[in-house]
Design an enzyme around this catalytic site. Structure first.
Site, mmCIF file in Angstrom:
data_model
loop_
_atom_site.group_PDB
_atom_site.id
_atom_site.type_symbol
_atom_site.label_atom_id
_atom_site.label_comp_id
_atom_site.label_asym_id
_atom_site.label_seq_id
_atom_site.Cartn_x
_atom_site.Cartn_y
_atom_site.Cartn_z
ATOM 1 C CE LYS A 112 -1.252 -2.009 -7.621
ATOM 2 N NZ LYS A 112 -0.164 -1.026 -7.498
ATOM 3 C CE LYS A 195 -0.852 -4.799 0.928
ATOM 4 N NZ LYS A 195 -0.307 -3.488 1.285
ATOM 5 C CE LYS A 198 2.547 3.705 -0.175
ATOM 6 N NZ LYS A 198 2.761 2.742 -1.239
#
Ligand code: ATP
Ligand code: MG
Length: 332
Positions: A112, A195, A198
């Site tokens: 991230k 995958k 969001k």
């Protein structure tokens, strides 16, 4: 009854089909056999920048989607993380028994923070796994139902529980990660080797619970497949078709092989039309129920306050035990 706990970040405008089939459906099932706690980790969401008004709205919306998807507030404790201050309080104590090197090895931080570099990332993002350990350990659950991506974080929670118990005496239950089986993983419609996510998927890659059925149908119709016309289950060579077959199989509970037999000699268009119908039939009631719940935010907030009160009943007991064990002087 054994206890389980889980949560999903209010980081998007809607939960997607992966969140629903990979997580929420399983949560709903655990309500029969376990004492269940489900929360909305708003404190985790602010480890990356959030718009305050939007965060508030998304927190309510996520709660509404949990309920609309089958979380029963009479069976489960449903609450917002920031409503239970013990999460932050325990996180501090756990921060103080976590090694800097140990925290540095968490791969989610590396992923991230990859974009802006570790220098630009917040300390909150760095210490996220410790807050997550606090979320879990406060409630002394036996199990934590999570996706495979969270395995390392649950492992840290287990290590911290053992370390604290060893140093200060038996306090925490060492929780198991209940990792969902393969097949519960839903892939991006436009990029079917990644995958559905969001934050990482573009709008056309997503099937959102809150989208209009027409939008959902259109996205499934334009899902990436491949150049030949054979409907076969082959993750390596036909990831797009395979994703559609798996979605249909999960929704209809028909085995993949019998679906493949049904579609012999048929075209991708047939498969897509059936996927679309099955998806819309399943998510449309959830969408309309969510909208109904959001129409009465006062009632929703009341349910969340009730959930937080129940959660605090458990959390406060654990925290008092922890504070006493580490040697904090009681306030009176
Ligand atoms: P973000 O991109 O912000 O990380 P996300 O889409 O990965 O969001 P999370 O909130 O991280 O969603 O995950 C919530 C739950 O949904 C977790 O249990 C996770 O394992 C599960 N989940 C997320 N994406 C999928 C997917 N594509 N298929 C199956 N399960 C999924
Ligand atoms: Mg994720």
């Amino acid at each position: 009854r054994p206890r389980v706990l889980s949560g999903m970040q209010p980081s998007g405008n809607s939960l997607h089909l992966g969140n629903y089939l990979g997580a929420l459906v399983n949560w709903v099932k655990t309500q029969h056999d376990y004492q269940t706690l489900f929360f909305i980790p708003d404190m985790h969401a602010i480890t990356v920048a959030q718009d305050p008004a939007q965060l508030r709205e998304r927190t309510r919306k996520t709660a509404a989607q949990y309920i609309a998807g089958g979380i029963d507030v009479d069976k489960s404790i449903l609450f917002v993380q920031s409503h239970v201050p013990e999460h932050a309080q325990l996180a501090w104590v756990l921060n103080c028994i976590t090694g800097f090197g140990e925290a540095s090895r968490m791969t989610q931080f590396k992923d991230k923070s990859a974009k802006g570099g570790a220098e630009a990332a917040s300390v909150g993002l760095f210490t996220y796994p410790v807050l997550m350990a606090a979320d879990i350990l406060l409630y002394r659950p036996q199990g934590v139902p999570v996706g495979d991506d969270q395995r390392q974080h649950v492992e840290l929670a287990r290590d911290l529980a053992k370390r604290f118990n060893h140093r200060f005496g038996e306090t925490f239950t060492v929780p198991e990660a209940f990792i969902q089986k393969e097949g519960a993983r839903i892939y991006d419609l436009q990029n079917p080797t990644a995958k559905m996510s969001k934050s990482a998927s573009g709008p056309n890659g997503l099937i959102n619970l809150m989208d209009d059925p027409k939008v959902t149908a259109k996205r499934i119709k334009s899902a990436v497949t491949d150049a030949d016309t054979v409907i076969a289950h082959d993750r390596e060579n036909k990831p797009g078709v395979t994703n559609l077959l798996e979605i249909l199989s999960t929704l209809t509970e028909k085995p993949i092989q019998s679906l493949v037999a049904d579609y012999e000699g048929k075209m991708y268009g047939h498969l897509k039309a059936d996927v679309s119908e099955a998806v819309v039939a399943r998510i449309e009631p959830i969408r309309s129920r969510t909208l109904e719940l959001l129409d009465d935010p006062g009632e929703l907030d009341r349910l969340l306050a009730q959930g937080a009160a129940k959660a605090r009943g458990i959390a406060a007991e654990t925290l008092a035990d922890v504070y006493a064990k580490v040697g904090f002087l009681p306030p009176m």
